[in-house]
Design an enzyme around this catalytic site. Sequence first.
Site, short mmCIF file in Angstrom:
data_model
loop_
_atom_site.label_atom_id
_atom_site.label_comp_id
_atom_site.label_asym_id
_atom_site.label_seq_id
_atom_site.Cartn_x
_atom_site.Cartn_y
_atom_site.Cartn_z
CD GLU A 128 -20.03 -65.28 -22.40
OE1 GLU A 128 -19.28 -65.31 -23.39
OE2 GLU A 128 -21.26 -65.23 -22.48
CB THR A 181 -21.88 -59.40 -27.12
OG1 THR A 181 -22.35 -60.66 -27.61
CG2 THR A 181 -22.56 -59.11 -25.81
N1 HSE Z 1 -27.01 -60.87 -21.86
C1 HSE Z 1 -26.02 -60.69 -22.86
C2 HSE Z 1 -26.44 -59.54 -23.76
C3 HSE Z 1 -25.88 -61.95 -23.66
O1 HSE Z 1 -27.58 -59.56 -24.22
O2 HSE Z 1 -25.67 -58.63 -24.00
C4 HSE Z 1 -24.85 -61.87 -24.73
O3 HSE Z 1 -25.00 -62.95 -25.59
#
Ligand code: HSE
Length: 307
Positions: A128, A181
Amino acid sequence: MKEIKLFAPATVANVSCGFDVLGFCLEPIGDEMIIRKTDHPGVRITKIVGQDLPLVTKENVAGVAAEALLASLDTPYGFEIEIYKNIKAGSGIGSSAASSAGAVFGINELLGRPYTRKELIQFAMKGEELASGAIHADNVSPALLGGFTLVRCNKEVDVIALPTPSELYATIIHPQIELRTADSRSVLKKNIPLSKAIEQWGNLAALVSGLYTNDYALISRSLVDVIIEPERSPLIPFFNDLKDVALKAGALGSGISGSGPSIYALSRGEETAEKVREQMEKVFQPMNIKFNTYVSKINTEGIKIIE
Ligand code: HSE
């Protein structure tokens, strides 16, 4: 066992008031992966079907997560990974999390489970980090554990599996545009007013309480995001219309799924979730926007072996 085939599910992160800490797991959408144990050390991504993603181990989220796991263990084995992507990258339903979590889950199984599912989160998070440039476990946790999960702390990885009220159903609409993201994180302000923080943590705590007590009215009142949604929603076409029709169709709440562009709604019962899907589709149908929709029970199992 030398080879394993698994299903790595899509997930919804944030769930309105729980930016970076709350998530839940979906049932019908996910990637398939084949992980193979070999006598040559190291990790090789041998095949990716369905998406144009890097095969170079260090540039691939599954590769990076797998290497992080192997670096913690003393094993002579290496691993080959085949990824059959059904979740589009940049969709907001945990595409990179599915690959990262799938890789570490599969290798762990083939090594005789040296780690629990919860312990695998720390390694999956490395994938991630590569994908978004930030550390967050709100997609990999529900992918590995199933159900709703709460990340209390990212540093020494403290994740709590929350209960899932049995009548909860999710509706997802995914407009076919890519929203990375890293980009949707870059629009976020670094500081927030205390009054907004108070509202947000009140809602988050109440939502968790609603999940424990099956209090659908409380869940509904708590699915509110006063911090992230106002900043990110302008990046998503017709966000306000989609949310409006979802709530009018009876959804308990609706918001951005992860970092978008997918939008989620939670409903009590499948029938309402289907109505929400129908109304959301009507918003996009006259526009020149391609989209997919899904209705899903909350997947309480998480990643699973299929062969
Ligand atoms: N919490 C993260 C964001 C999740 O919203 O950036 C990414 O999918």
